[in-house]
Design a protein around this motif. Sequence first.
Motif, PDB file in Angstrom:
ATOM      1  N   LEU A 193      61.608  60.497  -0.050  1.00 47.95           N
ATOM      2  CA  LEU A 193      61.479  59.945  -1.396  1.00 47.95           C
ATOM      3  C   LEU A 193      61.575  61.027  -2.453  1.00 47.95           C
ATOM      4  O   LEU A 193      62.277  60.884  -3.458  1.00 47.95           O
ATOM      5  CB  LEU A 193      60.153  59.192  -1.535  1.00 47.95           C
ATOM      6  CG  LEU A 193      60.005  57.917  -0.704  1.00 47.95           C
ATOM      7  CD1 LEU A 193      58.571  57.402  -0.785  1.00 47.95           C
ATOM      8  CD2 LEU A 193      60.972  56.848  -1.169  1.00 47.95           C
ATOM      9  N   LEU A 216      65.761  52.327  -1.289  1.00 50.56           N
ATOM     10  CA  LEU A 216      65.784  52.406   0.166  1.00 50.56           C
ATOM     11  C   LEU A 216      65.360  51.076   0.778  1.00 50.56           C
ATOM     12  O   LEU A 216      64.593  50.314   0.180  1.00 50.56           O
ATOM     13  CB  LEU A 216      64.852  53.516   0.652  1.00 50.56           C
ATOM     14  CG  LEU A 216      65.191  54.937   0.207  1.00 50.56           C
ATOM     15  CD1 LEU A 216      64.140  55.914   0.708  1.00 50.56           C
ATOM     16  CD2 LEU A 216      66.575  55.345   0.686  1.00 50.56           C
ATOM     17  N   VAL A 271      61.541  51.470  -2.852  1.00 49.82           N
ATOM     18  CA  VAL A 271      61.675  50.981  -1.482  1.00 49.82           C
ATOM     19  C   VAL A 271      61.643  49.468  -1.548  1.00 49.82           C
ATOM     20  O   VAL A 271      60.663  48.878  -2.023  1.00 49.82           O
ATOM     21  CB  VAL A 271      60.542  51.506  -0.581  1.00 49.82           C
ATOM     22  CG1 VAL A 271      60.715  50.975   0.842  1.00 49.82           C
ATOM     23  CG2 VAL A 271      60.498  53.028  -0.591  1.00 49.82           C
ATOM     24  N   PHE A 311      57.046  53.083  -4.255  1.00 48.73           N
ATOM     25  CA  PHE A 311      56.296  53.359  -3.029  1.00 48.73           C
ATOM     26  C   PHE A 311      54.865  53.705  -3.389  1.00 48.73           C
ATOM     27  O   PHE A 311      54.608  54.512  -4.293  1.00 48.73           O
ATOM     28  CB  PHE A 311      56.935  54.519  -2.271  1.00 48.73           C
ATOM     29  CG  PHE A 311      56.266  54.848  -0.963  1.00 48.73           C
ATOM     30  CD1 PHE A 311      56.400  54.011   0.122  1.00 48.73           C
ATOM     31  CD2 PHE A 311      55.506  55.999  -0.820  1.00 48.73           C
ATOM     32  CE1 PHE A 311      55.802  54.321   1.334  1.00 48.73           C
ATOM     33  CE2 PHE A 311      54.899  56.312   0.380  1.00 48.73           C
ATOM     34  CZ  PHE A 311      55.043  55.471   1.462  1.00 48.73           C
ATOM     35  N   ARG A 339      63.334  49.470   3.794  1.00 49.81           N
ATOM     36  CA  ARG A 339      62.328  49.833   4.796  1.00 49.81           C
ATOM     37  C   ARG A 339      62.787  49.497   6.209  1.00 49.81           C
ATOM     38  O   ARG A 339      62.540  50.262   7.153  1.00 49.81           O
ATOM     39  CB  ARG A 339      61.013  49.117   4.483  1.00 49.81           C
ATOM     40  CG  ARG A 339      59.861  49.491   5.406  1.00 49.81           C
ATOM     41  CD  ARG A 339      58.611  48.681   5.086  1.00 49.81           C
ATOM     42  NE  ARG A 339      58.047  49.071   3.805  1.00 49.81           N
ATOM     43  CZ  ARG A 339      56.965  49.835   3.660  1.00 49.81           C
ATOM     44  NH1 ARG A 339      56.357  50.310   4.721  1.00 49.81           N
ATOM     45  NH2 ARG A 339      56.500  50.107   2.473  1.00 49.81           N
ATOM     46  N   LEU A 383      58.786  58.228   5.121  1.00 45.89           N
ATOM     47  CA  LEU A 383      59.366  58.234   3.779  1.00 45.89           C
ATOM     48  C   LEU A 383      58.906  59.411   2.919  1.00 45.89           C
ATOM     49  O   LEU A 383      59.620  59.816   1.996  1.00 45.89           O
ATOM     50  CB  LEU A 383      59.042  56.924   3.063  1.00 45.89           C
ATOM     51  CG  LEU A 383      59.638  55.659   3.691  1.00 45.89           C
ATOM     52  CD1 LEU A 383      59.127  54.424   2.966  1.00 45.89           C
ATOM     53  CD2 LEU A 383      61.161  55.707   3.670  1.00 45.89           C
ATOM     54  N   TYR A 432      54.913  54.754   7.797  1.00 49.47           N
ATOM     55  CA  TYR A 432      55.965  54.879   6.791  1.00 49.47           C
ATOM     56  C   TYR A 432      55.643  55.972   5.772  1.00 49.47           C
ATOM     57  O   TYR A 432      56.543  56.476   5.103  1.00 49.47           O
ATOM     58  CB  TYR A 432      56.207  53.540   6.104  1.00 49.47           C
ATOM     59  CG  TYR A 432      57.002  52.591   6.972  1.00 49.47           C
ATOM     60  CD1 TYR A 432      58.378  52.736   7.118  1.00 49.47           C
ATOM     61  CD2 TYR A 432      56.364  51.577   7.688  1.00 49.47           C
ATOM     62  CE1 TYR A 432      59.105  51.890   7.931  1.00 49.47           C
ATOM     63  CE2 TYR A 432      57.088  50.717   8.503  1.00 49.47           C
ATOM     64  CZ  TYR A 432      58.464  50.882   8.619  1.00 49.47           C
ATOM     65  OH  TYR A 432      59.184  50.049   9.441  1.00 49.47           O
TER      66      TYR A 432
END
Length: 315
Positions: free
Chosen positions: A218, A234, A297, A302, A236, A261, A257
């Motif tokens: 990220l 993005l 995301v 995020f 997931r 990420l 995640y």
Amino acid sequence: MTVANVGEFGLIDRVTARLAQGESCLLGPGDDAAVVAAPDRRVVASTDVLVEGRHFRRDWSGARDVGHRAAAANLADIAAMGATPTALLVALCMPADLDPAWAEELADGLGAEAALVGASVVGGDMSASPTLTIAVTALGDLAGRAPVVRSGARPGDVVALAGRTGWAAAGYTVLSRGFRTPRLLVEAFRRPEVPYAAGPQAAGLGATAMIDVSDGLLADLGHVAKASGVAVDLTREAFEVPRQMRDAAQALGVDPYTWILAGGDDHALAATFPATATLPEGWRPVGRVTEGAGVTVDGAPFSGTAGWDHFRRTE
């Protein structure tokens, strides 16, 4: 035995004797400077530094592991420009009571990682310091290609990833909690597996922007988005959570995640390609470039830290 006993020039002799030189090195260690071939007439250069207690701990990683990590951090930057690494210069600052065998094993790791891409450790410097510090400069060759920079992404481009993310961050979390297993995750932190060849490959097939994922996907894609004046979204579902990572995350109470990420140090390569392009082998689509700014995301910000910041976090 300490480096103080061996002395600066004695240690230099012991270290350089362990470093094989590749084809790109025309004159290696032993003179005031090295001479490295530059067939392209342009040289790609990058520098990175590892500080004990900040980037590595000797109770977590052996000297060879640290050597691999130090080399990988720089070689990945060269690959992210679409270039092929040719040489490394290494500066080592160390306490006088350090065992010279540690420095020798560090050189083994540096040389072994460089050899993966046909590069050589061609020189450097040594000094006494209370804090063990390794500074590496990498050089590379573009082979006639234009460099792939961060500012080339355009709305409509596909965001793709080569390599893995989250593994090193998971290993770091495992070690920081006082564990040594799962070994697969711990080893990923100690020695990253970098898709070096994917960089020049992507450059040759039309990548519009590219970056080494060192501080978190990220955060690093945020650099691309800012430099290009675009937004990145993005997906997931594009990121599979491996079983070992899923099990470790459950045991440690971590959202996996967050590792995938926002975790760094795997040195995957992230790039953008025109929507009409066929992605090179080893690259997988993970998102899209859109109008706007920032990285999201599935269309939303995020929740949590986006990545590593050297002036915010300490090891």
